[in-house]
Design an enzyme around this catalytic site. Structure first.
Site, PDB file in Angstrom:
ATOM      1  N   GLU A   1       9.328  16.405  14.976  1.00 38.45           N
ATOM      2  CA  GLU A   1       9.720  16.320  13.489  1.00 38.45           C
ATOM      3  C   GLU A   1       9.296  17.213  12.707  1.00 38.45           C
ATOM      4  O   GLU A   1       7.941  17.293  12.497  1.00 38.45           O
ATOM      5  CB  GLU A   1       9.545  14.906  12.811  1.00 38.45           C
TER       6      GLU A   1
ATOM      7  N   GLU B   1       9.375   1.460  10.653  1.00 35.67           N
ATOM      8  CA  GLU B   1      10.450   2.594  10.436  1.00 35.67           C
ATOM      9  C   GLU B   1       9.882   3.973  10.519  1.00 35.67           C
ATOM     10  O   GLU B   1       9.199   4.424   9.639  1.00 35.67           O
ATOM     11  CB  GLU B   1      11.192   2.562   8.874  1.00 35.67           C
TER      12      GLU B   1
ATOM     13  N   CYS C   1      13.423  11.145   6.939  1.00 33.30           N
ATOM     14  CA  CYS C   1      13.713  10.467   8.189  1.00 33.30           C
ATOM     15  C   CYS C   1      14.736  10.893   8.814  1.00 33.30           C
ATOM     16  O   CYS C   1      14.872  11.019  10.234  1.00 33.30           O
ATOM     17  CB  CYS C   1      12.918   9.099   8.325  1.00 33.30           C
TER      18      CYS C   1
ATOM     19  N   LYS D   1       0.972  -1.011   0.049  1.00 33.08           N
ATOM     20  CA  LYS D   1       0.092   0.110   0.053  1.00 33.08           C
ATOM     21  C   LYS D   1       0.848   1.312  -0.038  1.00 33.08           C
ATOM     22  O   LYS D   1       1.362   1.607   1.058  1.00 33.08           O
ATOM     23  CB  LYS D   1      -0.713   0.052   1.201  1.00 33.08           C
TER      24      LYS D   1
HETATM   25  P1  NAD Z   1       2.370   8.407   7.083  1.00 36.40           P
HETATM   26  O1  NAD Z   1       2.333   8.189   8.405  1.00 36.40           O
HETATM   27  O2  NAD Z   1       1.525   9.711   6.881  1.00 36.40           O
HETATM   28  O3  NAD Z   1       2.056   7.597   5.795  1.00 36.40           O
HETATM   29  C1  NAD Z   1       2.792   6.396   5.836  1.00 36.40           C
HETATM   30  C2  NAD Z   1       1.866   5.477   4.875  1.00 36.40           C
HETATM   31  O4  NAD Z   1       0.857   4.978   5.980  1.00 36.40           O
HETATM   32  C3  NAD Z   1       0.979   5.823   3.599  1.00 36.40           C
HETATM   33  O5  NAD Z   1       1.150   4.835   2.962  1.00 36.40           O
HETATM   34  C4  NAD Z   1      -0.525   6.036   4.430  1.00 36.40           C
HETATM   35  O6  NAD Z   1      -1.372   5.923   3.283  1.00 36.40           O
HETATM   36  C5  NAD Z   1      -0.502   5.137   5.312  1.00 36.40           C
HETATM   37  N1  NAD Z   1      -1.380   5.407   6.124  1.00 36.40           N
HETATM   38  C6  NAD Z   1      -1.778   6.361   6.980  1.00 36.40           C
HETATM   39  N2  NAD Z   1      -2.826   6.313   8.006  1.00 36.40           N
HETATM   40  C7  NAD Z   1      -2.740   4.951   8.037  1.00 36.40           C
HETATM   41  C8  NAD Z   1      -3.740   3.998   8.827  1.00 36.40           C
HETATM   42  N3  NAD Z   1      -4.601   4.494   9.677  1.00 36.40           N
HETATM   43  N4  NAD Z   1      -3.746   2.746   8.761  1.00 36.40           N
HETATM   44  C9  NAD Z   1      -2.641   2.298   7.785  1.00 36.40           C
HETATM   45  N5  NAD Z   1      -1.927   3.083   6.853  1.00 36.40           N
HETATM   46  C10 NAD Z   1      -2.190   4.366   6.994  1.00 36.40           C
HETATM   47  O7  NAD Z   1       3.870   9.052   6.701  1.00 36.40           O
HETATM   48  P2  NAD Z   1       4.407  10.070   5.438  1.00 36.40           P
HETATM   49  O8  NAD Z   1       3.804  11.243   5.526  1.00 36.40           O
HETATM   50  O9  NAD Z   1       3.978   9.261   4.072  1.00 36.40           O
HETATM   51  O10 NAD Z   1       6.057   9.828   5.537  1.00 36.40           O
HETATM   52  C11 NAD Z   1       6.545  10.889   6.143  1.00 36.40           C
HETATM   53  C12 NAD Z   1       7.158  10.190   7.702  1.00 36.40           C
HETATM   54  O11 NAD Z   1       7.826   8.973   7.379  1.00 36.40           O
HETATM   55  C13 NAD Z   1       8.022  11.045   8.346  1.00 36.40           C
HETATM   56  O12 NAD Z   1       7.756  10.906   9.712  1.00 36.40           O
HETATM   57  C14 NAD Z   1       9.337  10.196   8.170  1.00 36.40           C
HETATM   58  O13 NAD Z   1      10.204  10.454   9.288  1.00 36.40           O
HETATM   59  C15 NAD Z   1       9.021   8.950   8.236  1.00 36.40           C
HETATM   60  N6  NAD Z   1       9.950   7.918   7.476  1.00 36.40           N
HETATM   61  C16 NAD Z   1      10.782   7.167   7.818  1.00 36.40           C
HETATM   62  C17 NAD Z   1      11.749   6.654   7.252  1.00 36.40           C
HETATM   63  C18 NAD Z   1      12.649   5.547   7.917  1.00 36.40           C
HETATM   64  O14 NAD Z   1      13.185   4.538   7.294  1.00 36.40           O
HETATM   65  N7  NAD Z   1      12.781   5.419   9.340  1.00 36.40           N
HETATM   66  C19 NAD Z   1      11.979   6.894   6.057  1.00 36.40           C
HETATM   67  C20 NAD Z   1      11.168   7.811   5.332  1.00 36.40           C
HETATM   68  C21 NAD Z   1      10.200   8.448   5.848  1.00 36.40           C
END
Ligand code: NAD
Length: 493
Positions: free
Chosen positions: A385, A250, A284, A175
């Site tokens: 963040e 992550e 991240c 997803k």
């Molecule tokens: P997000 O949490 O908004 O979304 C991530 C994914 O989760 C998307 O596919 C989204 O559709 C899905 N999602 C959202 N709500 C959900 C729910 N209730 N149930 C199931 N899935 C759901 O994050 P984002 O804005 O896409 O990404 C940014 C974040 O990701 C930042 O916090 C960043 O630090 C983190 N990030 C971490 C790493 C790492 O390797 N640690 C790498 C890149 C980004």
């Protein structure tokens, strides 16, 4: 506009909802494609396809070496299509083409790497202390894997999650983020050419709380691997507990980039600037807190200002651009809000702090590279963040204080340490509570080196050999070799 359907069981299918979502080019500020709005019906079809593929389909009966051969083909088709895939990623998330095309080369290599692991997964025979018992373990695929990914590096996340999962013999349902799904779907379209059996790799696009939540809750998913915010990660962890699913998370960071007075200050300044303004801070691993020794703080900040003023904002496809737009409107607003919060808390803005405009920047959401001084570690700007090009400068007196401030946040993803002293580098590496320490470098990734966080930054490790363990269960088998053994007599033997 390109219209992307769902990819289930090797086919392109319309969503059950009959609805579609726009996907917007953040540089031009215009929709450029439509993706399907998947729901729980679509998720169920995809999970069933994955389950069939890994239990009764050809993937299940294939030898591990044959699976590895197909995974090498996947590396090949990525390499062949790298330019096109990188362009699609740039259209979706606004990151620099230079970065995404470099990443595509690593993605292809990552698939080769895990292809090589597919036939090296072994159990053990155990010389147990029991008389007349032969004991051994097997390593079995954990089950259907749900991979939920963020928008900032979609195909990298697919690779570091799905390549080890496939090496383990699992099948996956991905997803991707609703803000950047196109490259994952384009990738799915290449897998027939690579020889991957239908149903092993499925993609259900849609909104997080709909398609994402349905996937997380599905009873036949055994393992969730997630990259995204800690807020969503917490929700997923809670939900997974109800069905006892395995999880890897992550999540975000508030990482310290720590500069000592004995460092090569030119190299450090370059690392600090790239570590926070690269990808417009939307990583991240952003080094969003600069911890700098008090004796060099003012001079080093001046050096940073000199470098940061030269940062070029613009079209992410232009090789001369250093920083592209912020990927989504909510994220853009969040970055600007955090700058205001910081000022209200008493931080002083010595660079940027505003939306950036001008020629070449009109369509997109650009924020000026921003440097804040007079920041203390207790402020929200130092604790939360931002996910944008905003650097907070904090002074420290000695190693002990640097460690205290460095560790003084809820997150623990990465840290940078800039010093010429090997002893100090090793002491700091040991004391910092993070998953990765970069010494005299920053944002250096390798698919061969484990990556992941501690504390609120997540659970589990991706990349490296050990990542494959996230997709395996160990089964123990104990066989009596004593043909005259008495039947069990109600006493533990
Ligand atoms: P997000 O949490 O908004 O979304 C991530 C994914 O989760 C998307 O596919 C989204 O559709 C899905 N999602 C959202 N709500 C959900 C729910 N209730 N149930 C199931 N899935 C759901 O994050 P984002 O804005 O896409 O990404 C940014 C974040 O990701 C930042 O916090 C960043 O630090 C983190 N990030 C971490 C790493 C790492 O390797 N640690 C790498 C890149 C980004």
């Amino acid at each position: 506009m390109t219209k992307y359907r769902l990819h289930i069981d090797g086919d392109w299918v319309d969503p059950d909802s009959g609805e579609w979502l726009d996907t917007v080019d953040p540089y031009r500020g215009e929709p450029w494609a439509r993706i399907a709005r998947g729901n729980s019906e679509d998720v169920s079809r995809a999970v069933a396809a994955a389950d069939r593929a890994m239990t009764v389909g050809p993937w299940a009966s294939m030898s591990p070496s044959e699976r590895g051969r197909i995974m090498r083909n996947i590396g090949d088709v990525i390499a062949k299509n790298a330019q096109r895939l990188a362009e699609i990623e740039v259209r979706d998330n606004g990151k620099l083409f230079a970065e995404m095309s470099g990443q595509l080369a690593s993605i292809s290599a990552c698939w080769y790497y895990y292809a090589g692991l597919a036939d090296k997964i072994q159990g053990a025979s155990i010389p147990a202390e029991k008389q007349n018992v032969f004991a051994f373990t097997t390593r079995e695929p954990i089950g259907v894997v749900a991979a939920l990914t963020a928008w900032n590096s979609p195909l990298w996340f697919v690779a570091v999650k799905c390549a080890p999962a496939l090496a383990a013999g699992c099948a996956v349902v991905v997803k991707p983020s609703e803000f950047a799904s196109a490259s994952t779907l384009e990738f799915a379209g290449l897998l027939k050419e690579a020889g991957l059996p239908d149903g092993v790799f499925n993609v259900v696009t849609g909104l997080g709380p709909e398609a994402g939540a349905a996937l997380v809750d599905h009873a036949d998913v055994a393992k969730i691997t997630f990259t995204g915010s800690d807020t969503t990660g917490t929700r997923i962890y809670e939900s997974a507990a109800r069905t006892m699913k395995r999880v890897s998370l992550e999540l975000g960071g508030k990482s310290p980039n720590i500069v000592f007075d004995d460092a090569d200050l030119d190299a450090a300044a370059g690392g600090v600037v790239a570590g926070i303004f690269g990808a417009a801070g939307q990583m991240c691993s952003a080094g969003s807190r600069l911890l700098v020794h008090n004796s060099i703080k003012d001079g080093f900040t001046e050096k940073l200002l000199g470098l940061a003023r030269g940062v070029r904002l613009g079209d992410p496809m232009d090789p001369h651009t250093n920083v592209g737009p912020i990927a989504t409107p909510p994220q853009y607003q969040k970055v600007l809000d955090y700058i205001d919060i910081a000022k209200t808390e008493g931080a002083r803005c010595v660079l940027g702090g505003r939306p950036a405009g001008g020629p070449g920047l009109t369509g997109g959401q650009f924020v000026e590279p921003t440097i804040l001084v007079d920041v203390t570690n207790g402020m929200r700007i130092a604790q939360e963040e931002v996910f944008g090009p905003v650097l907070s400068v904090i002074g420290f007196e000695d190693e002990e204080e640097a460690v205290r401030i460095g560790n003084g946040v809820a997150y623990g993803l990465v840290a940078g340490v800039w010093t010429q002293s090997i002893g100090r580098a090793l002491r700091m590496s040991k004391a910092l509570r993070v998953g990765t320490v970069w010494v005299n470098t920053y944002r250096t990734y390798s698919y061969m080196v484990p990556f992941g966080g501690v504390k609120r930054s997540g659970i589990g490790r991706e990349q490296g050999v050990e990542a494959v363990n996230e997709y395996l269960e160990t089964k123990s088998v104990m066989i009596s070799t004593d043909e005259d053994a008495p039947p069990n007599n109600f006493v533990m033997r």
